[in-house]
Design a protein around this motif. Structure first.
Motif, PDB file in Angstrom:
ATOM      1  N   CYS A 289      17.441  87.216  48.537  1.00  0.00           N
ATOM      2  CA  CYS A 289      18.357  87.772  47.540  1.00  0.00           C
ATOM      3  C   CYS A 289      19.455  88.606  48.180  1.00  0.00           C
ATOM      4  O   CYS A 289      20.583  88.635  47.698  1.00  0.00           O
ATOM      5  N   GLY A 290      19.148  89.299  49.251  1.00  0.00           N
ATOM      6  CA  GLY A 290      20.103  90.202  49.896  1.00  0.00           C
ATOM      7  C   GLY A 290      20.590  89.677  51.230  1.00  0.00           C
ATOM      8  O   GLY A 290      21.081  88.567  51.351  1.00  0.00           O
ATOM      9  N   GLN A 291      20.415  90.503  52.264  1.00  0.00           N
ATOM     10  CA  GLN A 291      20.898  90.204  53.606  1.00  0.00           C
ATOM     11  C   GLN A 291      19.729  89.749  54.482  1.00  0.00           C
ATOM     12  O   GLN A 291      18.631  90.286  54.390  1.00  0.00           O
TER      13      GLN A 291
ATOM     14  N   GLN B 125       2.220  70.523  52.954  1.00  0.00           N
ATOM     15  CA  GLN B 125       2.102  71.574  51.938  1.00  0.00           C
ATOM     16  C   GLN B 125       3.164  72.636  52.192  1.00  0.00           C
ATOM     17  O   GLN B 125       2.877  73.704  52.727  1.00  0.00           O
ATOM     18  N   PRO B 126       4.421  72.322  51.815  1.00  0.00           N
ATOM     19  CA  PRO B 126       5.508  73.275  52.040  1.00  0.00           C
ATOM     20  C   PRO B 126       5.343  74.521  51.181  1.00  0.00           C
ATOM     21  O   PRO B 126       4.670  74.501  50.159  1.00  0.00           O
ATOM     22  N   ALA B 127       5.966  75.598  51.629  1.00  0.00           N
ATOM     23  CA  ALA B 127       5.884  76.884  50.934  1.00  0.00           C
ATOM     24  C   ALA B 127       7.247  77.258  50.363  1.00  0.00           C
ATOM     25  O   ALA B 127       8.282  76.780  50.824  1.00  0.00           O
ATOM     26  N   ILE B 128       7.221  78.109  49.370  1.00  0.00           N
ATOM     27  CA  ILE B 128       8.436  78.728  48.845  1.00  0.00           C
ATOM     28  C   ILE B 128       8.322  80.207  49.196  1.00  0.00           C
ATOM     29  O   ILE B 128       7.394  80.888  48.744  1.00  0.00           O
ATOM     30  N   VAL B 129       9.247  80.698  50.026  1.00  0.00           N
ATOM     31  CA  VAL B 129       9.221  82.091  50.476  1.00  0.00           C
ATOM     32  C   VAL B 129      10.430  82.793  49.870  1.00  0.00           C
ATOM     33  O   VAL B 129      11.570  82.433  50.162  1.00  0.00           O
ATOM     34  N   ILE B 130      10.166  83.790  49.023  1.00  0.00           N
ATOM     35  CA  ILE B 130      11.243  84.516  48.345  1.00  0.00           C
ATOM     36  C   ILE B 130      11.234  85.963  48.798  1.00  0.00           C
ATOM     37  O   ILE B 130      10.208  86.635  48.689  1.00  0.00           O
ATOM     38  N   PHE B 131      12.367  86.418  49.323  1.00  0.00           N
ATOM     39  CA  PHE B 131      12.551  87.818  49.679  1.00  0.00           C
ATOM     40  C   PHE B 131      13.411  88.437  48.574  1.00  0.00           C
ATOM     41  O   PHE B 131      14.599  88.153  48.487  1.00  0.00           O
ATOM     42  N   ASN B 132      12.821  89.258  47.737  1.00  0.00           N
ATOM     43  CA  ASN B 132      13.540  89.876  46.620  1.00  0.00           C
ATOM     44  C   ASN B 132      14.167  91.175  47.097  1.00  0.00           C
ATOM     45  O   ASN B 132      13.783  92.271  46.693  1.00  0.00           O
TER      46      ASN B 132
END
Length: 109
Positions: A40-42, A15-22
């Motif tokens: 999205c950034g650094q 059950q892989p995850a999608i981790v988004i840092f906006n």
């Protein structure tokens, strides 16, 4: 905005995850992330981060300090590319929450 992740395991091989840092991301400790990491950034790493799957660092110029590198810190990232982890057609990572948006994808030049 900017986010911080400290240690722990996120997702599994089944059950892989999608981790988004906006924004900018700081990851510390020794987390193991199964799935996709998108920044999205650094990305600033202090510790040993393991990503089993894929990671994308956009390095948006509006978020990364002028002249700064997309990935910084005194830590290590262990990237294990696992395309089969992200191609599980039977169990998408976000069942019922994902949808294709018309006009947002182009597969020709």
């Amino acid at each position: 905005g900017d986010s911080h992740l400290s240690g722990g395991d996120i997702g599994t091989s089944t059950q892989p995850a999608i981790v988004i840092f906006n924004g900018n991301a700081q990851i510390s400790g020794n987390p193991i992330i199964h799935g996709l990491v998108y920044v999205c950034g650094q990305l600033n790493i202090t510790g040993t981060v393991s990503v089993v799957g894929a990671s994308v660092i956009e390095a948006d110029p509006a978020l990364v300090p002028a002249g700064g590198d997309p990935v910084t810190g005194n830590g290590t990232i262990n990237q294990v590319f696992a395309p089969s982890l992200l191609q599980n057609d039977d169990k998408p990572p976000l069942v019922g929450l994902t949808v294709a948006v018309a006009g947002t994808w182009k597969d020709w030049e």
